[in-house]
Design a protein around this motif. Structure first.
Motif, PDB file in Angstrom:
ATOM      1  N   LEU A 520      38.516  33.762  35.619  1.00 41.53           N
ATOM      2  CA  LEU A 520      38.205  33.969  34.396  1.00 41.53           C
ATOM      3  C   LEU A 520      37.971  32.987  33.585  1.00 41.53           C
ATOM      4  CD1 LEU A 520      40.768  33.946  32.173  1.00 41.53           C
ATOM      5  CD2 LEU A 520      41.548  35.676  33.611  1.00 41.53           C
ATOM      6  N   SER A 521      37.247  33.040  32.301  1.00 39.99           N
ATOM      7  CA  SER A 521      36.999  32.147  31.466  1.00 39.99           C
ATOM      8  C   SER A 521      37.705  32.314  30.152  1.00 39.99           C
ATOM      9  CB  SER A 521      35.445  31.525  31.246  1.00 39.99           C
ATOM     10  OG  SER A 521      34.814  32.570  30.790  1.00 39.99           O
ATOM     11  N   SER A 522      38.339  31.360  29.621  1.00 41.03           N
ATOM     12  CA  SER A 522      39.029  31.537  28.271  1.00 41.03           C
ATOM     13  C   SER A 522      38.785  30.443  27.469  1.00 41.03           C
ATOM     14  CB  SER A 522      40.757  31.913  28.279  1.00 41.03           C
ATOM     15  OG  SER A 522      41.038  31.922  27.183  1.00 41.03           O
ATOM     16  N   GLY A 523      37.832  30.501  26.435  1.00 37.37           N
ATOM     17  CA  GLY A 523      37.532  29.085  25.712  1.00 37.37           C
ATOM     18  C   GLY A 523      36.672  28.150  26.807  1.00 37.37           C
ATOM     19  N   PRO A 524      37.392  26.871  26.722  1.00 34.73           N
ATOM     20  CA  PRO A 524      36.791  25.796  27.383  1.00 34.73           C
ATOM     21  C   PRO A 524      37.714  25.692  28.843  1.00 34.73           C
ATOM     22  CG  PRO A 524      38.510  24.718  26.047  1.00 34.73           C
ATOM     23  CD  PRO A 524      38.371  26.315  25.752  1.00 34.73           C
ATOM     24  N   GLU A 525      38.212  26.520  29.297  1.00 37.15           N
ATOM     25  CA  GLU A 525      39.220  26.783  30.387  1.00 37.15           C
ATOM     26  C   GLU A 525      38.661  27.598  31.548  1.00 37.15           C
ATOM     27  OE1 GLU A 525      43.384  24.888  29.221  1.00 37.15           O
ATOM     28  OE2 GLU A 525      43.263  27.030  29.560  1.00 37.15           O
ATOM     29  N   LEU A 526      38.821  27.152  32.976  1.00 33.91           N
ATOM     30  CA  LEU A 526      38.490  28.118  33.815  1.00 33.91           C
ATOM     31  C   LEU A 526      39.883  28.288  34.469  1.00 33.91           C
ATOM     32  CD1 LEU A 526      36.237  29.149  35.785  1.00 33.91           C
ATOM     33  CD2 LEU A 526      36.734  27.365  37.271  1.00 33.91           C
ATOM     34  N   GLN A 527      40.366  29.703  34.623  1.00 34.13           N
ATOM     35  CA  GLN A 527      41.588  29.998  34.892  1.00 34.13           C
ATOM     36  C   GLN A 527      41.541  30.974  36.251  1.00 34.13           C
ATOM     37  OE1 GLN A 527      44.003  31.511  31.808  1.00 34.13           O
ATOM     38  NE2 GLN A 527      43.397  30.238  30.289  1.00 34.13           N
ATOM     39  N   LEU A 528      42.582  30.807  37.018  1.00 35.90           N
ATOM     40  CA  LEU A 528      42.734  31.338  38.377  1.00 35.90           C
ATOM     41  C   LEU A 528      44.030  32.236  38.227  1.00 35.90           C
ATOM     42  CD1 LEU A 528      41.153  31.568  40.925  1.00 35.90           C
ATOM     43  CD2 LEU A 528      42.477  29.882  42.026  1.00 35.90           C
ATOM     44  N   LEU A 529      44.077  33.467  38.320  1.00 35.39           N
ATOM     45  CA  LEU A 529      45.277  34.460  38.221  1.00 35.39           C
ATOM     46  C   LEU A 529      45.715  35.121  39.671  1.00 35.39           C
ATOM     47  CD1 LEU A 529      44.527  36.144  34.964  1.00 35.39           C
ATOM     48  CD2 LEU A 529      45.534  33.888  35.152  1.00 35.39           C
ATOM     49  N   LYS A 530      47.012  35.140  39.811  1.00 30.13           N
ATOM     50  CA  LYS A 530      47.333  35.830  41.351  1.00 30.13           C
ATOM     51  C   LYS A 530      47.990  36.894  40.538  1.00 30.13           C
ATOM     52  CE  LYS A 530      47.846  36.572  45.423  1.00 30.13           C
ATOM     53  NZ  LYS A 530      47.877  37.951  44.958  1.00 30.13           N
ATOM     54  N   TYR A 531      47.349  38.165  41.386  1.00 37.73           N
ATOM     55  CA  TYR A 531      47.907  39.417  40.889  1.00 37.73           C
ATOM     56  C   TYR A 531      48.680  40.205  42.055  1.00 37.73           C
ATOM     57  CZ  TYR A 531      43.774  40.979  42.720  1.00 37.73           C
ATOM     58  OH  TYR A 531      42.867  41.517  43.926  1.00 37.73           O
ATOM     59  N   HIS A 532      49.491  41.134  41.650  1.00 37.28           N
ATOM     60  CA  HIS A 532      50.167  41.905  42.680  1.00 37.28           C
ATOM     61  C   HIS A 532      50.239  43.533  42.198  1.00 37.28           C
ATOM     62  CE1 HIS A 532      53.520  43.283  45.355  1.00 37.28           C
ATOM     63  NE2 HIS A 532      53.829  43.940  44.530  1.00 37.28           N
ATOM     64  N   ILE A 533      49.764  44.356  42.835  1.00 37.71           N
ATOM     65  CA  ILE A 533      49.427  45.611  42.573  1.00 37.71           C
ATOM     66  C   ILE A 533      50.655  46.457  43.424  1.00 37.71           C
ATOM     67  CG2 ILE A 533      48.057  47.461  42.323  1.00 37.71           C
ATOM     68  CD1 ILE A 533      47.456  45.297  40.253  1.00 37.71           C
ATOM     69  N   ASP A 534      51.501  47.038  42.720  1.00 33.21           N
ATOM     70  CA  ASP A 534      52.183  47.976  43.878  1.00 33.21           C
ATOM     71  C   ASP A 534      51.557  49.216  44.274  1.00 33.21           C
ATOM     72  OD1 ASP A 534      54.445  49.164  44.894  1.00 33.21           O
ATOM     73  OD2 ASP A 534      55.132  49.919  43.054  1.00 33.21           O
ATOM     74  N   THR A 535      51.330  49.362  45.746  1.00 26.08           N
ATOM     75  CA  THR A 535      50.755  50.367  46.312  1.00 26.08           C
ATOM     76  C   THR A 535      51.727  51.581  46.861  1.00 26.08           C
ATOM     77  OG1 THR A 535      50.543  49.141  48.122  1.00 26.08           O
ATOM     78  CG2 THR A 535      48.842  49.191  46.560  1.00 26.08           C
ATOM     79  N   CYS A 536      52.834  51.669  46.359  1.00 26.11           N
ATOM     80  CA  CYS A 536      53.887  52.473  46.751  1.00 26.11           C
ATOM     81  C   CYS A 536      53.282  53.966  46.610  1.00 26.11           C
ATOM     82  CB  CYS A 536      54.974  52.330  45.982  1.00 26.11           C
ATOM     83  SG  CYS A 536      56.356  53.586  46.470  1.00 26.11           S
ATOM     84  N   LYS A 537      53.488  54.540  47.686  1.00 33.69           N
ATOM     85  CA  LYS A 537      53.024  55.974  47.661  1.00 33.69           C
ATOM     86  C   LYS A 537      54.026  57.083  47.272  1.00 33.69           C
ATOM     87  CE  LYS A 537      49.959  55.324  51.484  1.00 33.69           C
ATOM     88  NZ  LYS A 537      49.374  55.883  52.845  1.00 33.69           N
ATOM     89  N   ASP A 538      55.352  56.638  46.803  1.00 33.18           N
ATOM     90  CA  ASP A 538      56.416  57.678  46.392  1.00 33.18           C
ATOM     91  C   ASP A 538      56.077  57.797  44.742  1.00 33.18           C
ATOM     92  OD1 ASP A 538      59.005  58.187  44.997  1.00 33.18           O
ATOM     93  OD2 ASP A 538      59.577  58.122  47.148  1.00 33.18           O
ATOM     94  N   GLU A 539      55.909  59.113  44.556  1.00 34.90           N
ATOM     95  CA  GLU A 539      55.277  59.561  43.356  1.00 34.90           C
ATOM     96  C   GLU A 539      56.633  59.349  42.114  1.00 34.90           C
ATOM     97  OE1 GLU A 539      52.653  60.684  42.538  1.00 34.90           O
ATOM     98  OE2 GLU A 539      51.910  60.494  44.388  1.00 34.90           O
ATOM     99  N   ILE A 540      57.587  59.021  42.587  1.00 30.50           N
ATOM    100  CA  ILE A 540      58.693  58.792  41.447  1.00 30.50           C
ATOM    101  C   ILE A 540      58.979  57.257  41.392  1.00 30.50           C
ATOM    102  CG2 ILE A 540      61.165  58.921  40.979  1.00 30.50           C
ATOM    103  CD1 ILE A 540      61.309  61.586  42.354  1.00 30.50           C
ATOM    104  N   GLN A 541      58.986  56.583  42.320  1.00 25.46           N
ATOM    105  CA  GLN A 541      59.093  55.014  42.505  1.00 25.46           C
ATOM    106  C   GLN A 541      58.013  54.372  41.941  1.00 25.46           C
ATOM    107  OE1 GLN A 541      61.886  53.353  43.127  1.00 25.46           O
ATOM    108  NE2 GLN A 541      62.863  55.255  43.578  1.00 25.46           N
ATOM    109  N   ARG A 542      56.694  55.038  42.077  1.00 28.32           N
ATOM    110  CA  ARG A 542      55.693  54.454  41.484  1.00 28.32           C
ATOM    111  C   ARG A 542      55.499  54.056  40.159  1.00 28.32           C
ATOM    112  NH1 ARG A 542      50.817  56.913  40.161  1.00 28.32           N
ATOM    113  NH2 ARG A 542      50.894  58.999  39.568  1.00 28.32           N
TER     114      ARG A 542
END
Length: 754
Positions: A520-542
């Motif tokens: 992404l770009s924010s103002g004059p900066e180029l930024q790199l973000l590392k993301y983690h998405i939980d793909t747990c299939k348990d309907e309660i734990q998710r």
């Protein structure tokens, strides 16, 4: 018309400067009884019976204005209102004509004598040069009906070229600078205009090379000589830019520094050109011999040796921010294998970290070899390709014609809700996302059937939408300052980053490095973000929030100028990121090295609002060199096609009206066409081998602001603004693509065209 003369006489004799004869004209018809009219600014009278002539009473240097339109003798003349616009009415036996003097005067100022003409057989264009320094270029292609491709100001092009040459020379050692590129010295007068005195063909095939892809080889790139009063110019008919400039005054030994006439001749495959000049203020006639290669290369700089490429040639370096994740993951011990009796053995980690998923690209770390763009889906044996049905299982036809007919239309929203962006899912092309001004994000099936998935949560208009490579996630940026990541399968928000994360609003955002990062770009900066998405299939734990995001790299632009647009490849691994700044610069970043790799200035006359790369698709096979082509667009300055290997503009596309509102562009998956929105309610299709449009796609009722091609089938999307207040917002589908309209004024609905 004679000079002013004093004609007052008295008893003491003639006295000058009391009555002055300002103007004199002789009429072919008797002038004893003709209608006359005077106002505070003009005097009007007929000449030769049916021609209306006007003189300015306040400025004697004001050229007479001659108005022609009557066929019979003028019998009456009268002025109208005394304020702008100033009107005058003339009557004869055939017509009564009301003239607007402001408009008539403006047309006269634009009508300069035609001094030169040239027909170029290679580009099939007609070039005319005028006394005011304007070049008019017309298309001679069959079916174009001699439409005007563009109009070029030689003076403005010369000034822009000089600034680019100076910026290149600032980076070179002083001893390598050529003396003929320094321009005029102080005290020299600069020409107010550069009349086009002569035009002639110029062969630069051995010097200026164009990319050998998409019909852009040097065999079809034509250049011409432009002879003017101040110098000689080499003009490229593909990108409408100057390749070299030779000022007569830079060479003090020349006998002529201001030319009155000019003729140039150069042979094909010959480095020499002959120029014949006559002096404007004298009787001199000279013949010049010009070394073309030396002239061009002295002003080109060393940009041609940059050797940038979208396709990586080396593996990821140990200090690269791109190997941040893989290095960290390889050192992290595995989590305890504690599992409940009622749960399966599914690992609690994101999909991109599953070593069994080939599309993730993380079976080994670090990478030793990088894979190239996907070529042919029929050769792949994965389950996703076997599940595709119908025409989507076939390879995209590279020789298909551009879309020309409206195929389908669908309502997006009821009431005033403009569409700002539209995008197909990159991997399979089975989904279509559209961001609206009413804060909503919609996801349709590509055939526009069924009920769309609605994503709500933004507090401002959705300005950017992007699909992940696996088509499971949607990324959206809004004018409310937030960046949100959505799950398509669950139709819910997975991650939200607000103003507390970004110091400046997010202008552009996308998935990067095969869904490994968010770029992404924010103002004059180029930024790199590392993301983690939980793909747990348990309907309660998710429901426990395990999704997270972390900034792993940030890099400012040169001069810390605000980024207006960015682009990077996500379908395959690539180190390069393209950015455009508000100061009209184009900068390339190498994220493997973590630094800026190249920069060019004045890419457009206004800031770039979109960079679009030729990324192909999973359903096409293109030459590897074709992926180095990209396009930029700016309001009022057309579309420019660039070659990343040289950062050189190869072609300029003009013809679509786009003066005040940012209109989007898109490459076709076959790499042969560029689509653009426009302010005249059409989407325009350009062939990369021609500088003018080939087709216009109708169906919208206001400005078309965004376009997108389907990666799997020859159709294009366009979204724009609908002017009809009684209509609902909708999608228009044209075979070959889709377009989307946006709203420019309140109360107007919009439509999307495919």
């Amino acid at each position: 018309m004679g000079e002013p003369r004093g004609i007052f006489c008295s008893a003491q004799g003639c006295v000058g400067d009391v009555i002055i004869e300002q103007r004199l004209v002789e009429s072919k018809e008797p002038a004893s009884h003709v209608p006359l009219a005077c106002s505070a600014q003009y005097c009007a009278f007929p000449v030769d019976g049916n021609v209306l002539c006007l003189w300015n009473t306040t400025d004697p240097s004001y050229q007479p204005l001659t108005l022609r339109g009557h066929h019979e003798p003028i019998t009456a003349v009268a002025f109208g209102n005394t304020v702008s616009p100033l009107l005058i009415c003339s009557a004869s036996q055939d017509y009564v004509i009301m003239w607007s003097l402001d408009e008539c005067r403006q047309k006269v100022l634009q009508a300069f004598p035609l001094l030169s003409l040239l027909i170029d057989a290679k580009s099939r264009q007609l070039v005319t040069g005028c006394a005011n320094g304007q070049l008019w270029i017309f298309s001679l292609v069959e079916g174009h009906h001699f439409r005007c491709v563009t109009r070029v100001s030689l003076k403005k092009k010369s000034e822009s070229f000089s600034r680019r040459v100076e910026s290149r020379l600032c980076c070179l050692p002083e001893e390598s600078q050529h003396p003929c590129t320094h321009g005029l010295e102080k005290g020299d007068e600069v020409e107010a205009s550069l009349p086009v005195l002569g035009l002639a063909p110029c062969d630069l095939s051995a010097i200026v090379s164009a990319p050998c892809v998409c019909g852009l080889s040097s065999e079809t790139t034509s250049c011409l000589w432009i002879g003017s009063s101040a110098g000689l110019f080499i003009f490229n008919l593909a990108n409408f830019e100057l390749e070299a400039v030779l000022h007569y005054r830079d060479f003090r030994s020349l006998s002529i520094h201001v030319a009155g006439s000019c003729a140039v001749m150069s042979k094909a495959n010959d480095d020499k050109a002959i120029c014949l000049l006559t002096s404007l203020f004298g009787r001199k006639i000279v013949m010049l011999e010009i070394r073309v290669a030396a002239l061009v290369r002295s002003q080109q700089g060393h940009d041609a040796g940059r050797h940038l490429s979208v396709l990586p040639r080396t593996c990821v370096g140990p200090t690269s921010p791109l190997c941040f994740t893989t290095a960290k993951e390889s050192k992290t011990p595995p989590a305890p294998q504690r599992q409940s009796a009622g749960r399966s053995t599914v690992k609690d980690q994101p999909l991109v970290f599953h070593t069994k998923v080939r599309s993730s690209g993380y079976a080994s770390a670090p990478h030793v070899t990088m894979f190239s763009p996907k070529a042919n889906t029929r050769k792949r044996g994965d389950h996703s390709s076997r599940c595709r049905d119908g025409p989507r299982s076939k390879e995209y036809p590279l020789e298909s014609s551009p879309p020309t007919k409206l195929y389908k239309q669908r309502v997006l929203a009821h009431g005033p809700a403009a569409a700002h962006c539209v995008q197909y899912s990159a991997g399979d092309g089975q989904w279509l996302a559209c961001g609206l001004a009413n804060h909503l994000l919609l996801a349709f099936r590509a055939d526009l059937s069924g009920t769309p998935t609605v994503f709500s949560g933004h507090d401002g208009a959705v300005s950017t939408v992007c699909w992940s490579h696996d088509s499971r996630w949607l990324l959206s940026a809004s004018q409310d300052g937030t960046l949100r990541l959505w799950s398509l399968r669950r139709a819910e928000l997975a991650l939200c980053l607000g103003k507390d994360v970004f110091s400046k609003p997010v202008r552009s955002a996308q998935f990067y490095y095969v869904d490994t990062f968010v770029l992404l770009s924010s103002g004059p900066e180029l930024q790199l973000l590392k993301y983690h998405i939980d793909t747990c299939k348990d309907e309660i734990q998710r429901y426990k929030q395990k999704n997270r995001c972390k900034r792993v790299f940030r890099l400012p632009t040169t001069g810390r100028t605000e980024i207006t647009s960015l682009s990077a490849v996500n379908d395959f691994y690539s180190y390069l990121v393209l950015t455009a700044g508000r100061n009209r610069t184009l900068e390339v970043f190498d994220l493997n090295a973590g630094r800026s790799a190249a920069m060019t200035v004045e890419v457009h006359s206004r800031p770039v609002h979109q960079i679009c790369q030729n990324k192909g698709s999973s359903f096409t096979t293109q030459q590897h060199e074709a992926y180095n082509l990209f396009a930029t667009t700016a309001s009022g300055d057309g579309i420019k096609l660039w070659d990343l290997r040289t950062l050189r503009c190869e072609r300029l596309f003009e013809g679509h009206p786009n003066h005040g509102y940012p209109c989007g562009i898109a490459f076709s998956p076959c790499g042969r066409y560029v689509a653009s929105g426009a302010e005249d309610r059409h989407a325009y299709m350009y062939d990369l081998g021609s500088s003018t449009f080939s087709h216009r796609l109708a169906g919208h009722t206001d400005t078309v602001t965004s376009v997108a091609f389907s990666p799997a089938a020859p159709q294009v999307d366009a979204v724009g603004v609908t002017a009809d207040w009684q209509q609902d917002a909708g999608i228009l589908v044209n075979h070959g693509g889709i377009s989307a309209p946006s709203r420019m004024r309140s109360g107007c609905d919009h439509a999307v065209a495919c």
